[in-house]
Design an enzyme around this catalytic site. Structure first.
Site, PDB file in Angstrom:
ATOM      1  N   ASP A 129      -5.479 -63.098  13.772  1.00 11.14           N
ATOM      2  CA  ASP A 129      -5.923 -62.035  12.877  1.00 11.14           C
ATOM      3  C   ASP A 129      -4.951 -61.845  11.715  1.00 11.14           C
ATOM      4  OD1 ASP A 129      -4.003 -61.128  14.673  1.00 11.14           O
ATOM      5  OD2 ASP A 129      -5.333 -59.747  15.685  1.00 11.14           O
ATOM      6  N   ASP A 158      -5.801 -49.851  23.736  1.00 10.90           N
ATOM      7  CA  ASP A 158      -7.202 -49.405  23.775  1.00 10.90           C
ATOM      8  C   ASP A 158      -8.139 -50.524  24.252  1.00 10.90           C
ATOM      9  OD1 ASP A 158      -7.252 -51.113  21.589  1.00 10.90           O
ATOM     10  OD2 ASP A 158      -8.004 -49.630  20.157  1.00 10.90           O
ATOM     11  N   HIS A 190      -8.245 -53.591  23.026  1.00 13.37           N
ATOM     12  CA  HIS A 190      -8.669 -54.571  22.018  1.00 13.37           C
ATOM     13  C   HIS A 190      -8.081 -55.951  22.299  1.00 13.37           C
ATOM     14  CE1 HIS A 190      -5.130 -53.373  19.146  1.00 13.37           C
ATOM     15  NE2 HIS A 190      -4.815 -54.498  19.726  1.00 13.37           N
ATOM     16  N   GLU A 222     -11.807 -54.138  18.084  1.00 17.33           N
ATOM     17  CA  GLU A 222     -11.618 -52.803  18.641  1.00 17.33           C
ATOM     18  C   GLU A 222     -12.804 -52.441  19.549  1.00 17.33           C
ATOM     19  OE1 GLU A 222      -8.840 -51.548  18.470  1.00 17.33           O
ATOM     20  OE2 GLU A 222      -8.011 -51.239  16.467  1.00 17.33           O
TER      21      GLU A 222
HETATM   22  C1  F6R Z   1      -1.968 -59.673  17.527  1.00 12.98           C
HETATM   23  C2  F6R Z   1      -3.199 -59.135  18.094  1.00 12.98           C
HETATM   24  C3  F6R Z   1      -3.223 -57.884  18.885  1.00 12.98           C
HETATM   25  C4  F6R Z   1      -2.041 -57.727  19.837  1.00 12.98           C
HETATM   26  C5  F6R Z   1      -2.166 -56.403  20.581  1.00 12.98           C
HETATM   27  C6  F6R Z   1      -0.963 -56.150  21.474  1.00 12.98           C
HETATM   28  O1  F6R Z   1      -2.234 -60.887  16.824  1.00 12.98           O
HETATM   29  O2  F6R Z   1      -4.213 -59.712  17.896  1.00 12.98           O
HETATM   30  O3  F6R Z   1      -4.417 -57.857  19.635  1.00 12.98           O
HETATM   31  O4  F6R Z   1      -2.019 -58.785  20.732  1.00 12.98           O
HETATM   32  O5  F6R Z   1      -2.284 -55.361  19.668  1.00 12.98           O
HETATM   33  O6  F6R Z   1       0.162 -56.009  20.667  1.00 12.98           O
HETATM   34  P1  F6R Z   1       1.625 -55.939  21.299  1.00 12.98           P
HETATM   35  O7  F6R Z   1       1.876 -57.248  21.903  1.00 12.98           O
HETATM   36  O8  F6R Z   1       2.505 -55.653  20.121  1.00 12.98           O
HETATM   37  O9  F6R Z   1       1.602 -54.839  22.286  1.00 12.98           O
END
Ligand code: F6R
Length: 265
Positions: free
Chosen positions: A72, A141, A143, A148
């Protein structure tokens, strides 16, 4: 889905690194360099550090020809912003491991060409031969990438609006939730499930509820990460804290303890 519960985040990183290296090694010996799907965020950092350490010690595989695709990207950041996910993955992993920038891909957030960014990214992944192993984190959440809650389980790369929860979670990189971009480009859940092997990593108590919903809850757009249940090859690597709300914890431990030697992840 194989759920592996390990004692510490370091053990999660080590097993994830083993798995990535296996894919890179078999690509190198087959003459078809691996295509890796990379996540940003805090969780995979320990894995990237482990891979870099092994490469520096001369224990790693050759990354010649390896291509990578990010999950992303933020939309609306100034060019070259240090928190852009392309800049982040180069800084945190690919530069250090020796994968040149032209083989490191992410969705293109250029404002003028945004309407076609999704289809161009899908085409680039297909042109590279598809992603063999995709590293994933999970949002508090539920995702997956930036899909989301409410995201279509069949979605492809497209623009999305971040939830307030995610902007709050990511405020640590920007100073405040208000400074976190509202829009992102993200691989869809349908894109992610086209990868050959999904390797989801989660560490820490803050992920325990989302992990339980993804692994043991119903398959539903309400918890986007629950789409993992529909994929034939998924490994969920957890530390004790992230696994703490799983109902079938004892069973997962029993299965992993009795895993045949010949069977990798
Ligand atoms: C990052 C991504 C997000 C993260 C998620 C967890 O490329 O796509 O889905 O994997 O937000 O983030 P952390 O690892 O910082 O808790």
């Amino acid at each position: 889905m194989e759920v592996v519960v390990l004692d510490t985040p370091a053990e999660v990183a080590s097993l994830a690194a083993d798995t990535i290296e296996d894919v890179v090694r078999s690509g190198a010996s087959a003459g078809t360099p691996a295509v890796l799907g990379l996540a940003t965020g805090s969780t995979p950092l320990a894995t990237y550090d482990e891979l870099i350490r092994r490469a520096r010690d001369g224990r790693g595989p050759s990354y010649d020809g390896v291509e990578t695709f990010n999950l992303d990207e933020y939309v609306g950041l100034p060019d070259g912003h240090e928190q852009s996910y392309l800049a982040t993955i180069r800084r945190e992993f690919t530069d250090a491991i020796g994968i040149p920038p032209e083989r490191v891909h992410g969705p293109d957030p250029t404002a003028e060409t945004l309407p076609t960014a999704g289809e161009r990214y899908e085409a680039a992944i297909v042109a590279a031969g598809g992603i063999e192993v995709q590293i994933l984190g999970i949002g508090s959440d539920g995702h997956l990438a930036f899909n989301e809650p409410g995201s279509s389980l069949a979605s492809l790369t497209r623009i999305k609006t971040l939830t307030a929860t995610t902007r709050k979670d990511n405020a640590r990189f920007f100073g405040s939730p208000d400074a976190v971009p509202r829009h992102v480009l993200t691989q869809g859940l349908g894109t992610i499930t086209r990868a050959g092997h999904l390797l989801m990593l989660a560490t820490g108590e803050g992920k325990a509820e989302a992990v339980a919903a993804a692994v043991e809850g119903p398959v539903s757009a309400t918890c986007p990460a629950s789409v993992l249940q529909l994929h034939p090859h998924v490994s969920v690597l957890l530390d004790e804290a992230a696994a703490s709300r799983l109902v079938r914890l004892d069973y997962y431990r029993e299965v992993y303890a009795g895993k045949p030697d010949w069977q990798g992840l």
